[in-house]
Motif scaffolding. Sequence first.
Motif, short mmCIF file in Angstrom:
data_model
loop_
_atom_site.label_atom_id
_atom_site.label_comp_id
_atom_site.label_asym_id
_atom_site.label_seq_id
_atom_site.Cartn_x
_atom_site.Cartn_y
_atom_site.Cartn_z
N GLY A 148 -15.11 -25.04 12.99
CA GLY A 148 -16.48 -25.51 12.92
C GLY A 148 -17.45 -24.38 12.66
N VAL A 149 -18.65 -24.50 13.20
CA VAL A 149 -19.69 -23.51 12.93
C VAL A 149 -19.31 -22.17 13.56
N ILE A 150 -19.44 -21.11 12.77
CA ILE A 150 -19.10 -19.75 13.21
C ILE A 150 -20.37 -18.93 13.41
N THR B 264 -24.89 -18.54 12.15
CA THR B 264 -26.06 -19.16 11.52
C THR B 264 -27.15 -18.13 11.28
N GLY C 78 -19.11 -21.56 8.40
CA GLY C 78 -18.11 -22.18 9.26
C GLY C 78 -16.83 -22.44 8.51
N GLU D 3 -18.02 -27.89 20.28
CA GLU D 3 -18.84 -27.52 19.12
C GLU D 3 -20.15 -28.30 19.10
#
Length: 448
Positions: free
Chosen positions: A280-282, A284, A275, A155
């Motif tokens: 975590g981040v999915i 943006t 996210g 990530e």
Amino acid sequence: MDDILLAGAASDVCLRLPEPVDRGTLRRLVGEAQERLTAAGLRPGGAVALRLPPSLAYVAHLLATWRAGAQAVLLDHRLTDHEVDRALHRLHPQVVVAPVRTGGGALRVFVDVTAGVRPWSDRPAGSPHAVIQLSSGSTGPSKVIGRTAEDLVAEVRRYTQIDGVARPGERIILLPSMVHVLGLVGGLLYGLHAGVELCPPERLSGDAVLAAVAAQDTPATVLGVPFHIGLLASTVPSGPLPQLARMTTGGELVPTAVARAFTDRYGVPLGNMYGMTEVGVIGTDLYGRHRPAIAPAPGIRVRERDGELWVSCPANPYVGLADPTRWADGWLHTRDAGVVDPDTGLVTIRGRLDSQVSVGGLKVDLTEVEATVAGLPGVTAAVVVWDDGISAYVQHDGALTEDTLDRLLAERLAGFKRPRALHLLDQLPRTTTGKLVRSVPALREAVS
């Protein structure tokens, strides 16, 4: 983890609190923290429970835990003793780190902490994960979330491929807690890896955030949650801020009026991240071009099934749970409603499908709150719903008062989880089959 987090010249500044902390100093502090953890009984393969507020002590003990080959269990410092005790008895860390002294005041973003290290058990960690994070429903098995070192490293590297994140030589004005995934990975770990200075403001106020932006000449990205956007949107800058590059928010989508007020005032992009603790981040939208949609992050696949968003997740993130309704065959079932545009791949989130809500950027599971209310003395039944805030409708035995109920909840739930409205009733409405009614209008009518 050391090779991607603590590499670089010893003189390179990585934190400003507001005094600069260079990598050489941080490495020394990590080494000293590791010695304390080992002296308290930590062994490779064990676990450390960190119950520290955002501080240099938190950073040093977190990195020391990983350097020692152990698992870090992250406990939000705002949790009550009751909640922490239940988590410790579930996870059995070898060592617990908690403050013995805290200075700086309640509104400080980073505080001055003297950490106490004490042994707790002699058990090894219950899973091979590098970090354990507890979502709001942390007392239930589906709410204990583990991520491996490989997953965290992947990530961090994913962030380096996202257009619009702060770059080496720039700064992140860090507002969210490093116990939670946005502040932990998107702030602390990414900043240490990429050579981006982390600069928390001295206090959680609009003026203090702007002062942190203006303190240096290098470009600055403000990282926060929707609450922080509202804070800045209502703050009038004392002068130009050429250093401000953008603000990026995680959590729920910012209301259009608030987003417009921010961009009108500062003239910089307002970016959005979506996210989950599990992955975590999915996705943006760091330039605000696709609002309310987001683009999947590099290497992340998102699909829609029966109105629910599924996200690629190679391994089951839930510790001690194999629940096919949450994860199966490499896909995490987010329980978020949404759609995926078949032409552009952009994802639009429509809201939660389950009982989880967001309070000030922090996730709260209404099921956990309801179970806590229902378990209190004098309570015979309870329904907790979201009604412009967390509201509890409580059937009682006749002796319970709102003051007593509020006091009992304050002992058992963190402040952001506690109901803002308490309604005591002699009888809660039920269906013809005896089930509790959860319709907000029906509950309001029962009160009136």
